[in-house]
Structures are given as C-alpha cells and as structure tokens.
Design a protein around this motif. Structure first.
Motif, PDB file in Angstrom:
ATOM      1  N   VAL A 198       2.369  24.810   0.993  1.00  0.00           N
ATOM      2  CA  VAL A 198       1.454  25.131  -0.328  1.00  0.00           C
ATOM      3  C   VAL A 198       0.591  23.831  -0.720  1.00  0.00           C
ATOM      4  N   PHE A 199       1.591  22.676  -0.630  1.00  0.00           N
ATOM      5  CA  PHE A 199       0.675  21.309  -1.145  1.00  0.00           C
ATOM      6  C   PHE A 199      -0.425  21.110  -0.087  1.00  0.00           C
ATOM      7  N   GLU A 200      -0.224  21.191   1.151  1.00  0.00           N
ATOM      8  CA  GLU A 200      -1.191  21.043   2.103  1.00  0.00           C
ATOM      9  C   GLU A 200      -2.452  21.852   1.899  1.00  0.00           C
ATOM     10  N   ILE A 201      -2.307  23.100   1.552  1.00  0.00           N
ATOM     11  CA  ILE A 201      -3.434  23.765   1.567  1.00  0.00           C
ATOM     12  C   ILE A 201      -3.863  23.624   0.110  1.00  0.00           C
ATOM     13  N   CYS A 202      -3.239  23.188  -0.852  1.00  0.00           N
ATOM     14  CA  CYS A 202      -3.736  22.833  -2.143  1.00  0.00           C
ATOM     15  C   CYS A 202      -4.646  21.635  -1.915  1.00  0.00           C
ATOM     16  N   GLN A 203      -4.150  20.609  -1.218  1.00  0.00           N
ATOM     17  CA  GLN A 203      -4.976  19.240  -0.942  1.00  0.00           C
ATOM     18  C   GLN A 203      -6.340  19.770  -0.359  1.00  0.00           C
ATOM     19  N   ARG A 204      -6.511  20.629   0.560  1.00  0.00           N
ATOM     20  CA  ARG A 204      -7.741  21.048   1.343  1.00  0.00           C
ATOM     21  C   ARG A 204      -8.468  21.717   0.310  1.00  0.00           C
ATOM     22  N   LEU A 205      -7.870  22.625  -0.417  1.00  0.00           N
ATOM     23  CA  LEU A 205      -8.760  23.419  -1.374  1.00  0.00           C
ATOM     24  C   LEU A 205      -9.459  22.669  -2.470  1.00  0.00           C
ATOM     25  N   PHE A 206      -8.701  21.608  -2.803  1.00  0.00           N
ATOM     26  CA  PHE A 206      -9.098  20.579  -4.132  1.00  0.00           C
ATOM     27  C   PHE A 206      -8.934  19.257  -3.864  1.00  0.00           C
ATOM     28  N   PRO A 207      -9.764  18.986  -2.616  1.00  0.00           N
ATOM     29  CA  PRO A 207      -9.484  17.400  -2.287  1.00  0.00           C
ATOM     30  C   PRO A 207      -9.671  16.416  -3.474  1.00  0.00           C
ATOM     31  N   THR A 208     -10.740  16.839  -4.446  1.00  0.00           N
ATOM     32  CA  THR A 208     -11.176  15.847  -5.291  1.00  0.00           C
ATOM     33  C   THR A 208     -10.340  15.892  -6.982  1.00  0.00           C
ATOM     34  N   VAL A 209      -9.773  17.217  -6.855  1.00  0.00           N
ATOM     35  CA  VAL A 209      -8.809  17.147  -8.361  1.00  0.00           C
ATOM     36  C   VAL A 209      -7.504  17.684  -8.026  1.00  0.00           C
ATOM     37  N   TYR A 210      -6.963  17.684  -7.118  1.00  0.00           N
ATOM     38  CA  TYR A 210      -5.349  18.272  -6.822  1.00  0.00           C
ATOM     39  C   TYR A 210      -4.604  17.105  -7.675  1.00  0.00           C
ATOM     40  N   GLN A 211      -4.836  15.801  -7.327  1.00  0.00           N
ATOM     41  CA  GLN A 211      -3.839  14.672  -8.275  1.00  0.00           C
ATOM     42  C   GLN A 211      -3.909  14.772  -9.599  1.00  0.00           C
ATOM     43  N   ARG A 212      -5.409  14.760 -10.163  1.00  0.00           N
ATOM     44  CA  ARG A 212      -5.366  14.948 -11.627  1.00  0.00           C
ATOM     45  C   ARG A 212      -4.787  16.559 -12.301  1.00  0.00           C
ATOM     46  N   GLU A 213      -4.988  17.641 -11.660  1.00  0.00           N
ATOM     47  CA  GLU A 213      -4.711  18.733 -12.215  1.00  0.00           C
ATOM     48  C   GLU A 213      -3.971  19.526 -11.344  1.00  0.00           C
ATOM     49  N   LEU A 214      -2.624  18.920 -10.979  1.00  0.00           N
ATOM     50  CA  LEU A 214      -1.598  19.553  -9.868  1.00  0.00           C
ATOM     51  C   LEU A 214      -1.286  21.071 -10.575  1.00  0.00           C
ATOM     52  N   MET A 215      -0.939  21.050 -11.523  1.00  0.00           N
ATOM     53  CA  MET A 215      -0.345  22.459 -12.044  1.00  0.00           C
ATOM     54  C   MET A 215      -1.434  23.442 -11.756  1.00  0.00           C
ATOM     55  N   LEU A 216      -2.628  23.159 -12.241  1.00  0.00           N
ATOM     56  CA  LEU A 216      -3.764  24.296 -12.136  1.00  0.00           C
ATOM     57  C   LEU A 216      -3.888  24.459 -10.770  1.00  0.00           C
ATOM     58  N   THR A 217      -4.027  23.525  -9.843  1.00  0.00           N
ATOM     59  CA  THR A 217      -4.422  23.350  -8.619  1.00  0.00           C
ATOM     60  C   THR A 217      -3.393  24.102  -7.600  1.00  0.00           C
ATOM     61  N   ILE A 218      -2.150  24.001  -8.078  1.00  0.00           N
ATOM     62  CA  ILE A 218      -1.202  24.490  -7.156  1.00  0.00           C
ATOM     63  C   ILE A 218      -0.974  25.875  -7.572  1.00  0.00           C
ATOM     64  N   SER A 219      -1.184  26.221  -8.713  1.00  0.00           N
ATOM     65  CA  SER A 219      -1.159  27.795  -9.328  1.00  0.00           C
ATOM     66  C   SER A 219      -2.337  28.675  -8.640  1.00  0.00           C
ATOM     67  N   GLU A 220      -3.499  27.986  -8.225  1.00  0.00           N
ATOM     68  CA  GLU A 220      -4.572  28.410  -7.767  1.00  0.00           C
ATOM     69  C   GLU A 220      -4.436  28.683  -6.132  1.00  0.00           C
ATOM     70  N   THR A 221      -3.643  27.817  -5.564  1.00  0.00           N
ATOM     71  CA  THR A 221      -3.349  27.855  -4.416  1.00  0.00           C
ATOM     72  C   THR A 221      -2.295  28.828  -3.982  1.00  0.00           C
ATOM     73  N   VAL A 222      -1.208  28.788  -4.804  1.00  0.00           N
ATOM     74  CA  VAL A 222      -0.189  29.966  -4.527  1.00  0.00           C
ATOM     75  C   VAL A 222      -0.619  31.649  -4.739  1.00  0.00           C
ATOM     76  N   ALA A 223      -1.689  31.450  -5.613  1.00  0.00           N
ATOM     77  CA  ALA A 223      -2.401  32.795  -5.799  1.00  0.00           C
ATOM     78  C   ALA A 223      -3.010  33.369  -4.492  1.00  0.00           C
ATOM     79  N   GLN A 224      -3.635  32.370  -3.620  1.00  0.00           N
ATOM     80  CA  GLN A 224      -4.244  32.732  -2.658  1.00  0.00           C
ATOM     81  C   GLN A 224      -3.183  33.333  -1.576  1.00  0.00           C
ATOM     82  N   LEU A 225      -2.166  32.533  -1.539  1.00  0.00           N
ATOM     83  CA  LEU A 225      -0.986  32.941  -0.454  1.00  0.00           C
ATOM     84  C   LEU A 225      -0.224  34.232  -0.958  1.00  0.00           C
TER      85      LEU A 225
END
Ligand SMILES: [Zn+2]
Length: 318
Positions: free
Chosen positions: A270-297
């Motif tokens: 999940v984390f690796e996909i999150c980095q690819r989906l949100f390369p510029t924001v994942y560090q700053r907005e991890l909770m949001l971008t992780i939620s969005e990534t899990v949603a796709q999966l």
C-alpha cells in the motif's frame, strides 16, 4: 446576501482547511433547524451571525442542529452554542464529536496495526500520537438523539434520513419528497470528489470499513430517489445528479485501473502504491493519501482484479 429559497437558506462559512468554505443550511421546519454548523473558529461564528442577521435572525433562534457527518468543518462550531441546544445525527458521530481517551487510544491502535500491514516505514509511526490534534477545530459535546435510515427528524416532518456512509461512517443525507430536494453533506460535491477516509470499525464490529465501496454504494443508492437538486457540503448545488454520479463512478474506475496496471508489472505494498499515486504530497498528508490508496485496492479487490499476500506487509498483485 443570505435569503430563503423553498424554506432553505444556504449559509457559507470560512474554514481553516484546504477544502475552503463549508455550507450549512437553515431550514424552516416546525423547528428552525441548522444542518451542520461550520468549524470551531471565531471567523466562522461571525460569518454565521452576519448571515443570519440578513434573515432578521441570530444564532440564538436556532432550535436544533442536524449533522450530516462528524468532520470538524461541519460540526466543530457546536462548542460555541449553549449546551442546551439539541443536536441530532447518526450515532457514529458521537465518538468523534465527544471523543474519549479510550477512543483516541483505539484509533491509534487501529492505525498502528494497519500501518504495519500497509508497509508504512517506522519513521511515520510518530504521526499516530498526533491524530488527536486533527480535532483541534472540532467540538466536545454529545448528541441529543440519533438519526438513522428512514427516520424523520423531530421538527422536520417533510424530510427523511438516508444513510450515506463512505466519506464518513456517520454520514447521512436529508431528502424532501414533495420537491425532490436533497441535502447531501459531502457525499457528492460539484467540483471535487470527497475523500473515502479510513476510520476504525464501529463499536462491536471487527472488520474495518471499506469507505470507497460504501461511498459507491451510497451514490448508487441516491439514483433510486427522484432528486431534483442537491445542496452539498461544499460549493454549488447539483442539478443533474445522476449524470454526475455516473461520471464520478467512471472516473473512479479509471483511477483504480491505473493502479491495476502497475500491479500487473510488479507486486507492491500500500505504501509503495501511495508514493506512486501521490509523489509530491504523501509525506505531508500521509493519512489522507493512504486512505485514498487503500480505497483503490479495496475497489480492485471487490471486482476481483487483484489479490494480496498473507505476509506483513501485504503485497498486492494483479
Ligand atoms: Zn467531510
């Protein structure tokens, strides 16, 4: 200038969040009702007071509040109202609007377990102890009564409750059959797609909710109601609701298929996909971008396109 239209007055309030302004709605029912209240900021309170003055009213005239969901931009300002004000909403608002130490710990524990499963590196685990700070603009007060599917709120006999979980587990919409008006909360917005946010399971449940699947079900559910126009939590009203729902569902499918194509090439966490989906924001907005990534999966799993390993962290493959 705030004015009444069909017994509803739209109030737009500033928020300190990236989403910008939030909408609250005054309804002239048997009781003067405010649907959502805005965040807990002085600016928002002043803005509410000014807009109600346009209607020769003041916040003191509000007889009850109905919450579409628990997020701070919708519920936080409850703290500025007298404790005697009646507040109604889905039972799952309670743990967020009146959080206990036990709930904060449960929430931290929940995300800790899933951070391991998602392959989130150790350096991000310190985020978990800061989760409670995200409620800075929220409130601390209880619901007076609960609203669930099919109910008509006290003092709003023209309106019925439709449960619409997804963006929040606590989310409801209000529907008025006589003219097809919907107050939709953040289920669907004219200009952006709401985030399918991860939340701990409801009390007594063991499995985590799958917010995107719930969100899609909630949007599909609306298609069976004769909705003429939808007032939303942010931005403009929606007139052609079914077209917009179809568009959102298609776009959502396309986004998930991008992830599917990556997973055909290699197994990813999940984390690796999150980095690819949100390369510029994942560090700053991890909770949001992780939620969005899990949603796709969750979505790709639900349509049978992917599977995952049992090892921790889980690796997904197409
Ligand atoms: Zn929200």
């Amino acid at each position: 200038m705030t004015k009444w239209k069909d017994g509803i007055a739209k109030i737009t309030l500033p928020t300190p969040f990236p989403v910008g302004d939030v909408n609250a709605y005054l309804i002239q029912g048997e009781r003067l009702t405010l649907v959502d209240v805005g965040p807990k900021t002085e600016e928002s309170w002043h803005s509410l007071t000014e807009q109600m003055a346009d209607l020769q009213l003041s916040p003191k005239d509000i007889e009850q509040v109905v919450l579409t969901h628990h997020h701070p931009d919708h519920a936080g300002m409850l703290d500025f109202f007298p404790p005697s004000l009646e507040v109604y909403g889905h039972p799952l608002n309670e743990r967020w609007i009146h959080p206990t130490e036990t709930f904060f710990q449960e929430q931290e524990e929940f995300f800790k377990v899933y951070f391991h499963e998602f392959g989130v590196p150790a350096e991000y685990f310190s985020l978990l102890s800061k989760l409670r700070k995200t409620l800075k603009y929220s409130c601390d007060r209880s619901l007076t009564g609960h609203l669930v599917e099919g109910m008509r709120p006290h003092g709003l006999s023209d309106w019925q409750v439709i449960e619409t979980p997804g963006h929040a587990q606590s989310q409801i919409a209000l529907f008025r059959e006589k003219d097809g008006i919907l107050i939709a909360g953040d289920l669907i917005l004219a200009h952006i797609s709401p985030n399918p946010l991860l939340e701990p399971p409801a009390p007594g449940e063991l499995e985590r909710p799958k917010p995107l699947l719930q969100h899609n079900d909630s949007m599909n559910k609306l298609l069976s109601y004769p909705i003429q126009s939808a007032y939303t939590g942010h931005g403009e009203e929606i007139i052609q609701l079914s077209e917009l729902i179809e568009k959102r569902l298609t776009r959502q499918h396309e986004r998930a298929m991008t992830v599917y194509n990556w997973l055909k090439e290699e197994d990813l966490t999940v984390f690796e996909i999150c980095q690819r989906l949100f390369p510029t924001v994942y560090q700053r907005e991890l909770m949001l971008t992780i939620s969005e990534t899990v949603a796709q999966l969750d979505y790709l799993s639900s349509i049978g396109e992917i599977s995952s390993s049992v090892s921790m962290p889980k690796r997904y493959q197409a």
